[in-house]
Motif scaffolding. Sequence first.
Motif, PDB file in Angstrom:
ATOM      1  N   GLY A   1      60.590  12.761  94.169  1.00 52.97           N
ATOM      2  CA  GLY A   1      59.592  11.325  93.130  1.00 52.97           C
ATOM      3  C   GLY A   1      60.743  10.276  91.404  1.00 52.97           C
ATOM      4  O   GLY A   1      60.494   9.226  91.356  1.00 52.97           O
ATOM      5  N   ILE A   2      61.310  10.583  91.691  1.00 52.43           N
ATOM      6  CA  ILE A   2      62.019  10.753  90.494  1.00 52.43           C
ATOM      7  C   ILE A   2      63.806  10.816  90.913  1.00 52.43           C
ATOM      8  O   ILE A   2      64.345  11.215  91.631  1.00 52.43           O
ATOM      9  CB  ILE A   2      62.153  11.249  89.250  1.00 52.43           C
ATOM     10  CG1 ILE A   2      60.685  11.535  88.907  1.00 52.43           C
ATOM     11  CG2 ILE A   2      63.317  11.063  88.021  1.00 52.43           C
ATOM     12  CD1 ILE A   2      60.568  13.052  87.595  1.00 52.43           C
ATOM     13  N   PRO A   3      63.846   9.406  90.728  1.00 50.35           N
ATOM     14  CA  PRO A   3      66.151   9.065  91.149  1.00 50.35           C
ATOM     15  C   PRO A   3      66.780  10.066  91.060  1.00 50.35           C
ATOM     16  O   PRO A   3      66.235  10.872  89.761  1.00 50.35           O
ATOM     17  CB  PRO A   3      66.310   7.888  90.579  1.00 50.35           C
ATOM     18  CG  PRO A   3      64.648   7.206  90.311  1.00 50.35           C
ATOM     19  CD  PRO A   3      63.970   8.489  90.015  1.00 50.35           C
ATOM     20  N   PHE A   4      67.439  10.319  91.674  1.00 45.68           N
ATOM     21  CA  PHE A   4      69.482  10.961  90.848  1.00 45.68           C
ATOM     22  C   PHE A   4      68.838  10.435  89.515  1.00 45.68           C
ATOM     23  O   PHE A   4      69.144   9.193  89.150  1.00 45.68           O
ATOM     24  CB  PHE A   4      69.698  11.472  91.874  1.00 45.68           C
ATOM     25  CG  PHE A   4      69.625  12.323  93.625  1.00 45.68           C
ATOM     26  CD1 PHE A   4      69.461  13.724  93.243  1.00 45.68           C
ATOM     27  CD2 PHE A   4      69.659  11.693  94.460  1.00 45.68           C
ATOM     28  CE1 PHE A   4      68.570  14.095  94.921  1.00 45.68           C
ATOM     29  CE2 PHE A   4      69.114  11.733  95.629  1.00 45.68           C
ATOM     30  CZ  PHE A   4      68.586  13.280  95.702  1.00 45.68           C
ATOM     31  N   PRO A   5      70.291  11.627  89.276  1.00 49.23           N
ATOM     32  CA  PRO A   5      70.888  10.771  87.427  1.00 49.23           C
ATOM     33  C   PRO A   5      70.910   9.822  87.620  1.00 49.23           C
ATOM     34  O   PRO A   5      71.307   8.757  86.760  1.00 49.23           O
ATOM     35  CB  PRO A   5      70.736  12.077  86.550  1.00 49.23           C
ATOM     36  CG  PRO A   5      70.618  13.766  87.574  1.00 49.23           C
ATOM     37  CD  PRO A   5      69.961  13.311  88.799  1.00 49.23           C
TER      38      PRO A   5
ATOM     39  N   ASP B   1      73.867  14.191  73.472  1.00 53.11           N
ATOM     40  CA  ASP B   1      74.158  13.412  72.485  1.00 53.11           C
ATOM     41  C   ASP B   1      74.369  13.643  70.732  1.00 53.11           C
ATOM     42  O   ASP B   1      74.805  12.605  70.448  1.00 53.11           O
ATOM     43  CB  ASP B   1      72.693  12.318  73.027  1.00 53.11           C
ATOM     44  CG  ASP B   1      72.396  11.361  72.368  1.00 53.11           C
ATOM     45  OD1 ASP B   1      74.020  10.385  72.923  1.00 53.11           O
ATOM     46  OD2 ASP B   1      71.694  10.258  72.396  1.00 53.11           O
ATOM     47  N   ARG B   2      74.106  15.395  70.618  1.00 54.63           N
ATOM     48  CA  ARG B   2      74.014  14.863  69.610  1.00 54.63           C
ATOM     49  C   ARG B   2      75.825  16.314  69.378  1.00 54.63           C
ATOM     50  O   ARG B   2      75.467  16.925  68.172  1.00 54.63           O
ATOM     51  CB  ARG B   2      73.453  15.735  69.627  1.00 54.63           C
ATOM     52  CG  ARG B   2      71.668  15.251  68.413  1.00 54.63           C
ATOM     53  CD  ARG B   2      70.731  16.257  67.935  1.00 54.63           C
ATOM     54  NE  ARG B   2      69.530  15.057  68.150  1.00 54.63           N
ATOM     55  CZ  ARG B   2      68.292  15.928  68.535  1.00 54.63           C
ATOM     56  NH1 ARG B   2      68.153  17.372  68.147  1.00 54.63           N
ATOM     57  NH2 ARG B   2      66.975  15.167  68.989  1.00 54.63           N
ATOM     58  N   THR B   3      76.422  16.466  70.351  1.00 55.12           N
ATOM     59  CA  THR B   3      77.701  17.217  70.540  1.00 55.12           C
ATOM     60  C   THR B   3      78.797  16.458  70.122  1.00 55.12           C
ATOM     61  O   THR B   3      78.488  15.503  70.636  1.00 55.12           O
ATOM     62  CB  THR B   3      77.398  17.874  71.805  1.00 55.12           C
ATOM     63  OG1 THR B   3      75.909  18.965  71.755  1.00 55.12           O
ATOM     64  CG2 THR B   3      78.364  18.973  72.146  1.00 55.12           C
ATOM     65  N   SER B   4      79.546  16.773  69.346  1.00 52.35           N
ATOM     66  CA  SER B   4      80.805  15.661  68.869  1.00 52.35           C
ATOM     67  C   SER B   4      81.934  16.106  70.954  1.00 52.35           C
ATOM     68  O   SER B   4      81.294  16.699  71.279  1.00 52.35           O
ATOM     69  CB  SER B   4      80.977  16.587  68.208  1.00 52.35           C
ATOM     70  OG  SER B   4      82.333  17.315  68.411  1.00 52.35           O
ATOM     71  N   PRO B   5      83.175  15.807  70.932  1.00 46.60           N
ATOM     72  CA  PRO B   5      83.313  15.022  71.957  1.00 46.60           C
ATOM     73  C   PRO B   5      84.331  16.424  71.806  1.00 46.60           C
ATOM     74  O   PRO B   5      84.849  17.183  73.147  1.00 46.60           O
ATOM     75  CB  PRO B   5      84.274  13.537  72.351  1.00 46.60           C
ATOM     76  CG  PRO B   5      83.459  13.188  71.097  1.00 46.60           C
ATOM     77  CD  PRO B   5      82.445  13.778  70.145  1.00 46.60           C
TER      78      PRO B   5
ATOM     79  N   SER C   1      77.153   9.958  80.317  1.00 49.08           N
ATOM     80  CA  SER C   1      76.464   9.246  80.190  1.00 49.08           C
ATOM     81  C   SER C   1      75.804  11.096  78.934  1.00 49.08           C
ATOM     82  O   SER C   1      75.191  11.422  79.832  1.00 49.08           O
ATOM     83  CB  SER C   1      76.066   8.473  80.042  1.00 49.08           C
ATOM     84  OG  SER C   1      74.761   8.514  80.564  1.00 49.08           O
ATOM     85  N   PRO C   2      76.538  10.888  77.792  1.00 52.89           N
ATOM     86  CA  PRO C   2      75.082  11.871  77.038  1.00 52.89           C
ATOM     87  C   PRO C   2      73.577  11.504  77.062  1.00 52.89           C
ATOM     88  O   PRO C   2      73.295  13.054  76.893  1.00 52.89           O
ATOM     89  CB  PRO C   2      76.209  11.830  75.891  1.00 52.89           C
ATOM     90  CG  PRO C   2      77.129  10.537  75.179  1.00 52.89           C
ATOM     91  CD  PRO C   2      77.196   9.940  76.494  1.00 52.89           C
ATOM     92  N   GLN C   3      73.533  10.602  76.948  1.00 54.67           N
ATOM     93  CA  GLN C   3      72.242  10.099  76.856  1.00 54.67           C
ATOM     94  C   GLN C   3      70.983  11.027  78.049  1.00 54.67           C
ATOM     95  O   GLN C   3      71.153  11.090  78.952  1.00 54.67           O
ATOM     96  CB  GLN C   3      71.614   8.685  77.376  1.00 54.67           C
ATOM     97  CG  GLN C   3      71.587   8.315  75.763  1.00 54.67           C
ATOM     98  CD  GLN C   3      73.191   7.091  76.203  1.00 54.67           C
ATOM     99  OE1 GLN C   3      73.706   7.770  77.002  1.00 54.67           O
ATOM    100  NE2 GLN C   3      73.524   6.352  75.155  1.00 54.67           N
TER     101      GLN C   3
ATOM    102  N   VAL D   1      71.678  25.918  81.929  1.00 53.52           N
ATOM    103  CA  VAL D   1      71.222  25.553  83.157  1.00 53.52           C
ATOM    104  C   VAL D   1      71.029  23.374  83.031  1.00 53.52           C
ATOM    105  O   VAL D   1      70.505  23.365  81.586  1.00 53.52           O
ATOM    106  CB  VAL D   1      69.290  25.461  83.032  1.00 53.52           C
ATOM    107  CG1 VAL D   1      68.508  24.342  83.904  1.00 53.52           C
ATOM    108  CG2 VAL D   1      69.588  26.521  83.397  1.00 53.52           C
ATOM    109  N   MET D   2      72.139  22.532  83.618  1.00 54.19           N
ATOM    110  CA  MET D   2      71.872  21.868  83.177  1.00 54.19           C
ATOM    111  C   MET D   2      71.244  20.689  83.958  1.00 54.19           C
ATOM    112  O   MET D   2      70.282  20.711  84.535  1.00 54.19           O
ATOM    113  CB  MET D   2      73.064  20.829  83.361  1.00 54.19           C
ATOM    114  CG  MET D   2      75.048  21.560  82.688  1.00 54.19           C
ATOM    115  SD  MET D   2      76.776  21.470  83.816  1.00 54.19           S
ATOM    116  CE  MET D   2      76.045  22.538  85.462  1.00 54.19           C
ATOM    117  N   VAL D   3      70.727  20.310  82.850  1.00 57.35           N
ATOM    118  CA  VAL D   3      69.285  18.741  83.285  1.00 57.35           C
ATOM    119  C   VAL D   3      70.373  17.290  83.020  1.00 57.35           C
ATOM    120  O   VAL D   3      70.854  17.036  82.021  1.00 57.35           O
ATOM    121  CB  VAL D   3      68.674  18.935  81.797  1.00 57.35           C
ATOM    122  CG1 VAL D   3      67.437  17.616  82.436  1.00 57.35           C
ATOM    123  CG2 VAL D   3      67.928  19.662  81.302  1.00 57.35           C
TER     124      VAL D   3
END
Lengths: 358, 358
Positions: free
Chosen positions: A38-42, A78-82, A101-103, A117-119
């Motif tokens: 029920g939730i679109p792919f990222p 989002d809180r990690t440097s490149p 996109s990091p968000q 585990v990548m979210v």
Amino acid sequence: MAIADLFGSASLPWLNIGGRESDVVLSSRIRLARNFRGIPFPNRADFTQLAKVQEMASSVLPEMEHAVGQSFDVVDMDRTSPLEREVLIEKRLITRNFLRSPQHRVVFISQGRHVSVMVNEEDHLRIQCMVNGLDLDNPLSMASGIDDLVESQLDVAFDEKMGYLTSCPTNLGTGLRASVLLHLPGLVYTRNINNIINISQQLGLSVRALYGEDDQEWQGDIFQISNQLTLGFSEEEIVGNLKSAAKEIVSHERRARKALELYRKDQLEDSVWRAYGILCHARSLSEKEVLDLLSKVRLGVDMGFIGEACAACFSEILIGSRTSYLQNLAGSDNMSGSELDRMRAEAVRKILSVHRVE
Amino acid sequence: MAIADLFGSASLPWLNIGGRESDVVLSSRIRLARNFRGIPFPNRADFTQLAKVQEMASSVLPEMEHAVGQSFDVVDMDRTSPLEREVLIEKRLITRNFLRSPQHRVVFISQGRHVSVMVNEEDHLRIQCMVNGLDLDNPLSMASGIDDLVESQLDVAFDEKMGYLTSCPTNLGTGLRASVLLHLPGLVYTRNINNIINISQQLGLSVRALYGEDDQEWQGDIFQISNQLTLGFSEEEIVGNLKSAAKEIVSHERRARKALELYRKDQLEDSVWRAYGILCHARSLSEKEVLDLLSKVRLGVDMGFIGEACAACFSEILIGSRTSYLQNLAGSDNMSGSELDRMRAEAVRKILSVHRVE
């Protein structure tokens, strides 16, 4: 391991020498792709939906920690440097896809660094388990345990005919990707590696060099072999198939090494020790040269030419000599090539000085 | 030093780092040619005459020992194996000329190995004195002291017009040959060495590479500069002339090194340490490669890149890596090239293991 070590330490336990067939097989990995119904792919989800996925995943984190028996570091892209992100890629704890996109991209990494585990990577969840040597059963059972736990609490997209639904059709079905990292200097040196690659592909397996893939220069002689098909086979079949292919390659590699020992022992031993001497003393080293020298030293360890002591350095040098790792350490990606090469040589010397052999 | 050490030890005190201008000048040597009146030169003398010369020379040996303040080893070529003779040549304590026929060829060698007196070489007596660094005065005064002593007891062939009579006209007059061993990696690297050779020749000096002369490959970057003329100059003029030429070359070499340090410091430092790493660890080394690597390491020591500790190994490796030395050690000249290279690498490692630097 403290979270700072994730970026600041080159050590990676599952890359250390150990486990079964460890003279040839560096490590084994299982990865499961899962999505919530029920939730679109990222790649098609909006921020609200991505946030929802992140929230759902986070809700099962305590149970994951309990199941694995270790606490997890939660690393928010989002809180990690490149530069820090590049280190995680180098350590194979995240993928480059993950950085588009990091968000709301978050990764849970176990203290022992065996589980990540990548979210909101390509799929909502990418569960990865890594171990030393040739062993797909244990990481499969660990990944399945985490998956069972997720499915017991959350609604995972599953179709009776298609199996697990995934963003990319190549992952449909089991959503399972099994892979093994192999060190194949014997097959490269005896020029049998192309045969192995061709035959593996005919068997539905994918083989690629871990480093230096583009230019057909197989830096470090390290290859990853993984299943290409996920649909139409059971998890056990996929894992069994890869395991027997890996065992076959291991025996080819060992035969190549035996032949080298028979016909070229002296030259081989000399080149192993020269490689070690250069790693211990050079003041400037390129990424490529480190891999070439490291491959020789590792072969020397596995063939008994050189003490086990410096075996412990293998994985640390493999990670600690990478440009991304060094840039993050220096906090700058503005260093010149020669500055980097100097820094790299210094890092390698430092690692080797701990475990000196004669 | 026991007489066995003459053949079994690679150490050669006057080649150790030390003395004046020791960053460039390895050692200095004075050689005097003398003959006894009324006895044909050795190449025309019969065995009775050669025996007479040997007897005369031996009669002044106690006084020589007293003058030098050290006892001398008496080495009879007739009782020396061909492999042992080669070691003495490598150590520059005898010449190849000396070996044409071994009967009544005897050499007196001081315990410190700084003095060697060949009896029945090309001339009846060849008195050689060697010291570290740039210093022709001390060996000249030592050689002259020995000569005075000989002349006070024995009748030496001397002509008011021609000076000392010698077998070969190029030694007439003073019978003096002064020479200096220089390490010139800077001039070789910056390609100025040919200029230096040409100019030196125009100044009446002879310059030749110590190793690898034939093929114009200057192995080890070590050169010997010596006077060509012995007649028409005083001993002081000959020595003074050579000394100023040597000083001039030293300053050219230092300038070349400064330029290298200015423009290539990093590459140079890297190559110095790589050379050291290979010498410390290789399992097979050719004579030529040892010299190339050793030259780099010595340059690194003299430029301050690498610890003084391994400076002590320089002369020992220079001698201890030579094929003749290794063959004598093994008691065989039947070893294959690869056996020799393996033995050489082992010998070098052993020497370096005593003085390890980081």
